[in-house]
Design an enzyme around this catalytic site. Structure first.
Site, short mmCIF file in Angstrom:
data_model
loop_
_atom_site.label_atom_id
_atom_site.label_comp_id
_atom_site.label_asym_id
_atom_site.label_seq_id
_atom_site.Cartn_x
_atom_site.Cartn_y
_atom_site.Cartn_z
N GLN A 439 0.85 -1.20 0.00
CA GLN A 439 0.00 0.00 0.00
C GLN A 439 0.87 1.24 0.00
OE1 GLN A 439 -3.69 0.29 2.53
NE2 GLN A 439 -2.48 1.87 3.53
N SER A 442 0.68 6.62 2.66
CA SER A 442 1.29 7.62 3.54
C SER A 442 2.52 8.27 2.92
CB SER A 442 1.68 6.96 4.87
OG SER A 442 0.55 6.53 5.57
N SER A 474 4.81 -1.36 4.25
CA SER A 474 5.20 -2.74 4.50
C SER A 474 5.05 -3.55 3.22
CB SER A 474 4.33 -3.35 5.61
OG SER A 474 2.97 -3.31 5.27
N GLU A 557 -13.98 -4.45 5.91
CA GLU A 557 -13.75 -5.43 6.95
C GLU A 557 -14.82 -6.51 6.88
OE1 GLU A 557 -13.74 -3.45 10.68
OE2 GLU A 557 -12.00 -2.21 10.20
#
Length: 690
Positions: A439, A442, A474, A557
């Site tokens: 991802q 940020s 990550s 989710e």
């Protein structure tokens, strides 16, 4: 959210509150300051509404309901601050298996003062009967005339308390019950009352913060007040979840009931006091006046905690229970809603379980069992009940799903906003493990404030050219593709000028550099983009429509039930208890157990609301905030309990050290705790923006 999840319980609670307010419950308390007889009618009033006998058998005039039904009523009565001996009378009816007593309670002819020890008998002096301990865990029920009642200090003006001394022979032939410590029904229903107190205090503080102005603004817009209200929400939801589970667990075996009651006793009474104090803080000067009702709730909360005993002792008792191996099971009653899915799910799960380990992932993808909440053909389009049934049957068949990691966020976004070609290209390979994702959201100047990102995406022939830097990524060092946000319109408002791209991580111009964290490892990366070309067919959704898709990515989710394990650090702390000779350790471990269990309960309640077809409540948002505190604090506790062993390099000391350091990121990743409290204050509590 209140204790009751079902529509029936919500209606019951609302009717009790409306009734209590119509009868002037708080006005009666204020009148009693000058007129001692003002509270006298409140012995019989609840019985006239059938409130004292909800859980008593129908054969004695009761409602034949469950303890959870009674807890819903007691919580609502606590919210309305129903005065008099309502709580002790209800509890006594449950403790004494005496038909005459129960019939009298149901008819409103009998009220009971209840004591855990003879010095503090709740309701004594205003009741027809008294329940008094006589030693060896035995309690007897006597008529009030058979005892000497010595009035105590009324910390809580809504309910009397007194020392009771039995006359000679008063206990002879009297109904009895036996209990070591605080009896279970009292813990459960007192916890429910604590939940009602906490909820009133939260509601009152929030409503005041929405209208009170200082320095030209509503005080709820100030971050300090917003955070205080959000913290009240965290505690209030925790109290409610623990009280709810204690009432639910009574239907389970004795060990499960004792564990749940231990959690409630550890969490609820301290929690109610904490929220009541915070309410007065938010109210400011007006909260410190006698005219405002806030001090009455604080008084009720502090008196209730004093009556139920040292919460530290309850925590130590919970730790002792957990040390025997008892854990709260995560079983769920579907009420028959699972029947339509059960047989097919079991057959398919057993078939997958019989396959070789190497073939299971593809089979899970083919059947939709890997991601049942995704739409077909990649999932089952399953609702909450079907999802949970599939989970259960896979677990029973010994099949463990592979972790999609970032793919669990990326693929749903492509399913929602992508083209058919993008779905075919990316989704199934994600399920089968052929594609690994990272991802790229940020940036150094855009963490929690993601809309401030600066990475540029400029139009070029056949696609886009990306320039900028991403950080905290990550898996970037081994990912095949990354989902990336970039600014495609520098003139638009921050949220409006962002687009969503899929980036091939092998593209020319991408430089992935590892970032070493405080653990000593390099799990994150910073990624630099230098004229990286992204073709048009890797733009997901519309140009400048990336923010909506980013929200989808972060919010996707699935419904799941929490397991019985309390977390590595808490489990280690429990194991260490047997080795320690520390008087403070049992209480500390018990409090860690209680908080970890509350996190699981919040998740369970959110799941049950989904099953019931209700909209999301506050539980899931609060669970993250409480969960972060639980995991960080329990990791620190494990290190504390290990003591000098932390310097030995033993396997468990190394694991504890790693958890302590690694868990520091939990209050930062995915939005800092402080930002999430702002969000909770604004979106859940409706406080104004700053």
């Amino acid at each position: 959210m209140p204790i009751g999840i079902s529509d029936e319980h919500a209606e019951l609670a609302a009717s009790v509150r409306k009734w209590a307010e119509s009868q002037g419950s708080i006005a009666a308390t204020r009148a009693a300051e000058t007129d001692p007889e003002a509270l006298a009618p409140w012995g019989a009033l609840p019985a006239e509404m059938g409130l004292t006998a909800i859980a008593l058998p129908e054969s004695v005039g009761g409602g034949g309901g469950t303890l959870l039904d009674q807890a819903v009523v007691v919580e609502a009565a606590g919210y309305a601050l129903v005065p008099g001996p309502f709580l002790p009378t209800v509890v006594a009816g449950l403790l004494y298996d005496d038909a005459e007593l129960r019939a009298g309670i149901a008819a409103g002819e009998v009220t009971v003062g209840l004591g855990i020890d003879g010095r503090a008998v709740l309701g004594a002096g205003t009741t027809t009967h008294l329940s008094v301990p006589v030693g060896d865990g035995r309690h007897v029920l006597v008529h009030a005339d058979a005892a000497e009642v010595r009035p105590g200090e009324a910390i809580d003006p809504t309910r009397t308390v007194a020392e009771v001394v039995l006359g000679a022979g008063a206990a002879s032939g009297a109904p009895t019950y036996e209990a070591s410590g605080v009896p279970l029904p009292l813990v459960v229903l007192a916890a429910a009352e604590a939940s009602g107190i906490a909820r009133w205090c939260l509601d009152t503080a929030v409503e005041y913060a929405k209208v009170r102005e200082q320095f030209g603004k509503k005080i709820g817009a100030f971050q300090a007040v917003k955070h205080l209200c959000a913290e009240m929400l965290e505690v209030s939801e925790s109290v409610t979840a623990a009280a709810w589970d204690a009432a639910e667990a009574v239907e389970s075996d004795a060990d499960q009931a004792a564990f749940a009651a231990g959690v409630a006793a550890t969490i609820c009474f301290d929690g109610a006091v904490e929220v009541a104090k915070a309410c007065i803080q938010v109210l400011g000067g007006i909260g410190f006046t006698y005219e405002h009702d806030a001090h009455l709730y604080l008084r009720r909360a502090i008196a209730l905690r004093a009556a139920l005993g040292d919460t530290g002792a309850h925590a130590a008792g919970l730790a002792a229970t957990a040390a025997t191996g008892v854990r709260r099971s995560g079983e769920i009653d579907f009420g028959g809603l699972d029947a339509q899915f059960r047989d097919e799910a079991r057959t398919e799960a057993q078939r997958i379980g019989a396959l070789a380990e190497s073939d299971r992932r593809a089979a899970l993808a083919d059947t939709g069992f890997l991601t049942p909440h995704w739409p077909a053909p990649f999932g089952l389009g399953a609702g909450p009940v079907q999802q949970l049934v599939v989970d259960q049957e896979l677990q029973n068949a010994g099949v463990e799903r592979p972790d999609l990691v970032i793919g669990a966020w990326a693929a749903p976004t492509i399913l929602e906003g992508g083209t058919d070609e993008q779905r075919d290209r990316f989704v199934r390979p994600t399920l089968t493990g052929e594609i690994v994702w990272c991802q790229l959201f940020s940036e150094p100047g855009a963490g929690s404030d993601l809309a401030s990102l600066r990475m540029k995406a400029e139009r070029t022939e056949g696609g886009w050219v990306l320039n900028g830097q991403k950080v905290w990524n990550s898996m970037a060092e081994r990912a095949d593709f990354g989902v990336c946000l970039a600014r495609t319109d520098a003139e638009a408002k921050p949220h409006a000028g962002i687009s969503y791209f899929v980036v091939d991580m092998k593209s020319e111009g991408i430089d992935v550099r590892p970032l070493r964290e405080l653990t000593g490892e390099a799990l994150f990366n910073e990624v630099f983009f230098d004229n990286v070309f992204v073709p048009d067919d890797c733009l997901v959704g519309e140009v400048n429509g990336g923010w909506r898709l980013a929200v989808t990515t972060l919010a996707n989710e699935r419904v799941a039930m929490a397991g019985s394990k309390l977390g590595d650090s808490v489990e280690l702390a429990i194991d260490l208890l047997a080795e320690l000779d520390s008087p403070s350790a049992p209480e500390k471990v018990g409090r860690a157990i209680a908080l970890a269990q509350v996190v699981k309960l919040l998740a369970t309640r959110a799941t049950l609301r989904s099953i019931a077809g209700q909209g999301p409540g506050a539980e899931s948002s609060v669970a993250k905030l409480v969960g972060v505190r639980s995991r960080q604090d329990s990791a620190e506790l494990a290190m504390e309990l290990l003591g000098a062993e932390m310097f030995t390099g033993s396997e468990r000391s190394l694991a504890a050290n790693d958890l302590f350091l690694r868990n520091r990121c939990l209050s930062i990743a995915g939005g800092t705790t402080q930002i999430l409290r702002n969000v909770a204050g604004e979106r859940l509590l409706g406080l104004p923006r700053g």
